[in-house]
Enzyme design. Structure first.
Site, PDB file in Angstrom:
ATOM      1  N   GLY A  14       1.085  -1.410   0.342  1.00  0.00           N
ATOM      2  CA  GLY A  14      -0.082  -0.264   0.080  1.00  0.00           C
ATOM      3  C   GLY A  14       0.959   1.750  -0.114  1.00  0.00           C
ATOM      4  N   GLY A  78       1.926  -8.655  -6.165  1.00  0.00           N
ATOM      5  CA  GLY A  78       3.201  -8.742  -6.545  1.00  0.00           C
ATOM      6  C   GLY A  78       4.175  -9.376  -6.095  1.00  0.00           C
ATOM      7  N   GLY A 120       5.082  -6.165   4.466  1.00  0.00           N
ATOM      8  CA  GLY A 120       4.542  -7.650   3.065  1.00  0.00           C
ATOM      9  C   GLY A 120       6.047  -7.041   2.168  1.00  0.00           C
ATOM     10  CB  ILE A 142      -0.272   4.955   7.491  1.00  0.00           C
ATOM     11  CG1 ILE A 142      -1.250   3.815   6.633  1.00  0.00           C
ATOM     12  CG2 ILE A 142      -0.408   5.517   5.731  1.00  0.00           C
ATOM     13  CD1 ILE A 142      -2.647   4.531   6.580  1.00  0.00           C
ATOM     14  CG  ASP A 145       2.436  -2.725  10.972  1.00  0.00           C
ATOM     15  OD1 ASP A 145       3.495  -1.532  10.494  1.00  0.00           O
ATOM     16  OD2 ASP A 145       1.907  -3.151  10.546  1.00  0.00           O
ATOM     17  NE  ARG A 178     -25.937  14.858  15.607  1.00  0.00           N
ATOM     18  CZ  ARG A 178     -25.773  14.695  14.366  1.00  0.00           C
ATOM     19  NH1 ARG A 178     -24.989  15.540  13.468  1.00  0.00           N
ATOM     20  NH2 ARG A 178     -27.718  14.834  13.985  1.00  0.00           N
ATOM     21  CD  GLU A 238      -7.556  -0.774   9.580  1.00  0.00           C
ATOM     22  OE1 GLU A 238      -8.200  -0.218   8.340  1.00  0.00           O
ATOM     23  OE2 GLU A 238      -6.218  -1.034   8.858  1.00  0.00           O
ATOM     24  CD  GLN A 285      -6.563   7.036   8.415  1.00  0.00           C
ATOM     25  OE1 GLN A 285      -5.917   6.975   9.611  1.00  0.00           O
ATOM     26  NE2 GLN A 285      -7.591   6.276   7.457  1.00  0.00           N
TER      27      GLN A 285
HETATM   28  O1  F6P Z   1      -0.993  -1.495   5.573  1.00  0.00           O
HETATM   29  C1  F6P Z   1      -1.894   0.287   5.545  1.00  0.00           C
HETATM   30  C2  F6P Z   1      -3.126  -0.064   5.344  1.00  0.00           C
HETATM   31  O2  F6P Z   1      -3.612   1.572   5.289  1.00  0.00           O
HETATM   32  C3  F6P Z   1      -3.658  -0.372   6.717  1.00  0.00           C
HETATM   33  O3  F6P Z   1      -3.693   0.130   7.373  1.00  0.00           O
HETATM   34  C4  F6P Z   1      -5.086  -0.464   6.004  1.00  0.00           C
HETATM   35  O4  F6P Z   1      -5.486  -1.847   6.362  1.00  0.00           O
HETATM   36  C5  F6P Z   1      -4.929  -1.474   4.518  1.00  0.00           C
HETATM   37  O5  F6P Z   1      -3.650  -0.881   4.164  1.00  0.00           O
HETATM   38  C6  F6P Z   1      -5.761  -1.095   3.878  1.00  0.00           C
HETATM   39  O6  F6P Z   1      -5.692  -1.493   2.739  1.00  0.00           O
HETATM   40  P1  F6P Z   1      -5.705  -1.586   1.059  1.00  0.00           P
HETATM   41  O7  F6P Z   1      -5.486  -0.377  -0.135  1.00  0.00           O
HETATM   42  O8  F6P Z   1      -5.288  -2.844   0.042  1.00  0.00           O
HETATM   43  O9  F6P Z   1      -7.427  -0.888   1.361  1.00  0.00           O
END
Ligand code: F6P
Length: 359
Positions: A14, A78, A120, A142, A145, A178, A238, A285
């Site tokens: 990503g 990939g 990855g 982002i 980790d 709210r 998330e 983000q």
């Molecule tokens: O690893 C970066 C990330 O943005 C994660 O925070 C998120 O869970 C995932 O990639 C989203 O992946 P995709 O771009 O495949 O929707």
């Protein structure tokens, strides 16, 4: 002294703000040493005949430091060890194309690869390094980790975007009395949620490292009601999940997280009777320009990666170890995921300020 003359650069997984800054810094550092730099399009696809390899000249990397995305393109599909091949019946077969990749790398006469990626991609880089590819990893995500580096580039931009969203939601939450829930990314870690939640002065922060109890979350809302604070701001990673439960998946099979804010909104409005709204920030983000500190880290990483190649320090990943950037073995970087320390000072700061983790 190394005799390196020709390096390749790719971006995998990503995207994250700052990728182009790394590409520019690595390419210019190479060119300024009298080397040649090439970009492999779409992670490894350029080497496998499914995309391009382009010369990264001064012109090619001019004016890109501040741009989001990546001029080289990227993919989350990939992996050369498990390359997806579409079958006539529509299914996908995974094929190991790593030998073909190694051969293509040699055929092009590359002396080293700078692989910019998240966990990855760094895992793939580590496997390729074990196969003999001269490789230096650059930690990107982002999510922040990656083990062994204090920060990955892109993370602080995501925190900035999330904090800005939290700031903006305060006034509308207060105006309408709210509960507002912001869902942020981070996969199985709560770095973005924690940092943006504390910086944005959220009332509740939910992270995967601290499983929550929905009753405790609702108690916080009601406690604020009693104090005359008729609105509540929550940030949910998330990947957050309740004690004894599991995270919310947008696509369980693909393990794509997403949707926790909607689930929480329903539970909270049912339990507290408060009007509740949910907002998932998702790919906002990851988009747009890197903030200045991410640019700086990215530029430092790019230059440091070329320095590693020059010194013959391969099979490593550049890492931020303030005040320096150093190199650590790729194997160490991918050995485990860097998670939020629950006894760390940022969590302690949040608790000291009266923020709730729902525990
Ligand atoms: O690893 C970066 C990330 O943005 C994660 O925070 C998120 O869970 C995932 O990639 C989203 O992946 P995709 O771009 O495949 O929707």
């Amino acid at each position: 002294m190394s005799t390196t003359r020709k390096i390749a650069i790719n971006t995998g997984g990503g995207d994250a703000p700052g990728l182009n800054a790394v590409i520019r810094a690595a390419a210019l550092s190479a060119i300024n040493r009298g080397w040649e730099a090439y970009g492999i399009h779409r992670a490894y696809a350029g080497l496998l005949g499914e995309d391009e390899i382009v010369p990264l000249t001064r012109d090619a990397v001019r004016g890109i430091t501040h741009l989001g995305g990546t001029i080289l393109g990227t993919t989350t599909h990939g992996n050369p060890f498990a390359w997806p091949v579409k079958q006539p019946d529509g299914t996908t077969r995974r094929v190991d194309r790593s030998d073909e990749l190694m051969a293509a790398f040699q055929r092009h006469g590359f002396d080293a690869l700078i692989a910019i990626g998240g966990d990855g991609s760094l895992r793939i880089a580590n496997e390729l390094s074990q196969k003999g590819m001269p490789i230096v990893g650059v930690p990107k995500t982002i999510d922040n980790d990656i083990e062994g580096t204090q920060l990955t580039f892109g993370f602080l931009t995501a925190v900035y975007v999330a904090t800005d969203a939290i700031d903006r939601l305060h006034s509308t939450a207060q105006a309408h009395e709210r509960v507002m829930i912001v869902e942020v990314m981070g996969r199985d870690t709560g770095w973005i949620a924690l940092f943006s939640g504390v910086a944005g002065t959220a009332d509740v922060i939910l992270i995967p490292e601290i499983p929550y109890r929905i009753e405790r979350v609702c108690e916080k809302v009601m406690e604020r009601e009693r104090m005359g604070r008729h609105f509540t701001i929550m940030v949910a990673a998330e990947g957050a999940y309740p004690v004894g439960g599991e995270p919310v998946y947008e696509d369980r099979e693909k393990r794509r997280l997403g949707g926790i804010c909607e689930v929480l909104a329903q539970q909270i409005s049912e339990t507290t009777g408060k009007e509740t709204r949910a907002l998932a920030l998702r790919h906002l983000q990851r988009g747009g320009s890197p903030i200045s500190y991410d640019r700086l880290i990215a530029l430092r990483f790019g230059a440091a990666a070329v320095e590693c190649v020059a010194k013959g320090e391969l099979g490593c990943m550049v890492a931020l170890d303030p005040p320096d950037v150093r190199a650590i073995p790729l194997a160490e970087a991918v050995s485990r995921q860097k998670r939020v320390p629950v006894d760390g000072d940022v969590v302690a700061t949040a608790r000291a300020l009266g923020m709730s983790f729902g525990d």
